[in-house]
Scaffold this motif. Sequence first.
Motif, PDB file in Angstrom:
ATOM      1  N   SER A 279      -2.658   0.211 -10.507  1.00  0.00           N
ATOM      2  CA  SER A 279      -3.427   0.337  -9.447  1.00  0.00           C
ATOM      3  C   SER A 279      -4.584  -0.453  -9.549  1.00  0.00           C
ATOM      4  O   SER A 279      -5.133  -1.290 -10.573  1.00  0.00           O
ATOM      5  CB  SER A 279      -3.471   2.116  -9.670  1.00  0.00           C
ATOM      6  OG  SER A 279      -4.375   2.630 -10.350  1.00  0.00           O
TER       7      SER A 279
ATOM      8  N   GLY B  17     -12.426  -3.162  -8.172  1.00  0.00           N
ATOM      9  CA  GLY B  17     -11.720  -3.307  -8.256  1.00  0.00           C
ATOM     10  C   GLY B  17     -10.794  -3.902  -9.432  1.00  0.00           C
ATOM     11  O   GLY B  17      -9.725  -4.867  -8.643  1.00  0.00           O
TER      12      GLY B  17
ATOM     13  N   HIS C  69      -3.788  -0.766  -4.453  1.00  0.00           N
ATOM     14  CA  HIS C  69      -4.387   0.373  -4.078  1.00  0.00           C
ATOM     15  C   HIS C  69      -5.621   0.671  -4.995  1.00  0.00           C
ATOM     16  O   HIS C  69      -5.247   0.909  -6.136  1.00  0.00           O
ATOM     17  CB  HIS C  69      -2.817   1.567  -3.894  1.00  0.00           C
ATOM     18  CG  HIS C  69      -4.217   2.287  -3.353  1.00  0.00           C
ATOM     19  ND1 HIS C  69      -4.556   3.124  -2.417  1.00  0.00           N
ATOM     20  CD2 HIS C  69      -3.637   3.870  -3.780  1.00  0.00           C
ATOM     21  CE1 HIS C  69      -4.471   3.849  -1.827  1.00  0.00           C
ATOM     22  NE2 HIS C  69      -3.970   4.802  -2.920  1.00  0.00           N
ATOM     23  N   GLY C  70      -6.611   0.939  -3.899  1.00  0.00           N
ATOM     24  CA  GLY C  70      -7.745   1.631  -5.082  1.00  0.00           C
ATOM     25  C   GLY C  70      -7.583   3.081  -4.831  1.00  0.00           C
ATOM     26  O   GLY C  70      -7.770   3.505  -3.985  1.00  0.00           O
ATOM     27  N   ALA C  71      -7.605   3.353  -5.979  1.00  0.00           N
ATOM     28  CA  ALA C  71      -7.559   4.868  -6.179  1.00  0.00           C
ATOM     29  C   ALA C  71      -8.132   5.338  -7.876  1.00  0.00           C
ATOM     30  O   ALA C  71      -7.488   4.638  -8.243  1.00  0.00           O
ATOM     31  CB  ALA C  71      -6.251   5.736  -5.808  1.00  0.00           C
TER      32      ALA C  71
ATOM     33  N   HIS D  25       0.687  -1.180   0.185  1.00  0.00           N
ATOM     34  CA  HIS D  25      -0.075   0.237  -0.352  1.00  0.00           C
ATOM     35  C   HIS D  25       0.984   1.404  -0.253  1.00  0.00           C
ATOM     36  O   HIS D  25       2.339   1.031   0.651  1.00  0.00           O
ATOM     37  CB  HIS D  25      -1.005   0.262   1.009  1.00  0.00           C
ATOM     38  CG  HIS D  25      -1.824   1.175   1.311  1.00  0.00           C
ATOM     39  ND1 HIS D  25      -1.989   2.521   1.740  1.00  0.00           N
ATOM     40  CD2 HIS D  25      -2.925   0.968   1.102  1.00  0.00           C
ATOM     41  CE1 HIS D  25      -2.732   2.956   1.701  1.00  0.00           C
ATOM     42  NE2 HIS D  25      -4.020   1.807   1.166  1.00  0.00           N
TER      43      HIS D  25
ATOM     44  N   CYS E 203      -9.179   0.121  -9.422  1.00  0.00           N
ATOM     45  CA  CYS E 203     -10.405   0.813  -9.627  1.00  0.00           C
ATOM     46  C   CYS E 203     -11.094   1.110  -8.789  1.00  0.00           C
ATOM     47  O   CYS E 203     -11.383  -0.270  -7.564  1.00  0.00           O
ATOM     48  CB  CYS E 203     -11.032   0.667 -10.463  1.00  0.00           C
ATOM     49  SG  CYS E 203     -12.714   1.770 -10.842  1.00  0.00           S
ATOM     50  N   PRO E 204     -10.864   1.774  -7.750  1.00  0.00           N
ATOM     51  CA  PRO E 204     -11.516   1.984  -6.407  1.00  0.00           C
ATOM     52  C   PRO E 204     -13.292   1.301  -6.026  1.00  0.00           C
ATOM     53  O   PRO E 204     -13.671   1.162  -5.289  1.00  0.00           O
ATOM     54  CB  PRO E 204     -11.868   3.564  -5.818  1.00  0.00           C
ATOM     55  CG  PRO E 204     -11.288   3.775  -6.896  1.00  0.00           C
ATOM     56  CD  PRO E 204     -10.552   3.499  -8.338  1.00  0.00           C
TER      57      PRO E 204
END
Length: 137
Positions: free
Chosen positions: A33, A39, A72-74, A4, A35-36
């Motif tokens: 990364s 996923g 990491h979801g962002a 993370h 997608c928040p």
Amino acid sequence: MPDHPDAGVLDKVPNPHPDVNYVARFTAPEFTSLCPVTGQPDFAHLVIDYVPGDWLVESKSLKLYLFSFRNHGAFHEGCTVEIGKALTSLLQPRWLRIGGYWYPRGGIPIDVFWQTGTAPEGVWVPDQGVAGYRGRG
């Protein structure tokens, strides 16, 4: 490997030429990364340019820090600006910019650009060299 970005550690090393304005560039063509919302993985080509002051980013620590975004979801904007801010906080460069060239998902490519201000006068800042997304035509 950090799992993370908060666990990632960016290291700095002394700039051997702090008396000279020059551009250092890092290119990460396989940044990933999550997608928040869904996923699913997101992919980007990152280009980081900076004019160092007293410090350089240690390249292995940057590689591992960027790798820490893998799970990491962002959103695209969040990742790109977070990386730029982290490097600026660590290095206090004379100037820094980051270009995040994100590959399309859902049919929409998103490019994100952030910089700290104007590059010092007289510094050659080359084009980032990443073409805008054109699809098939």
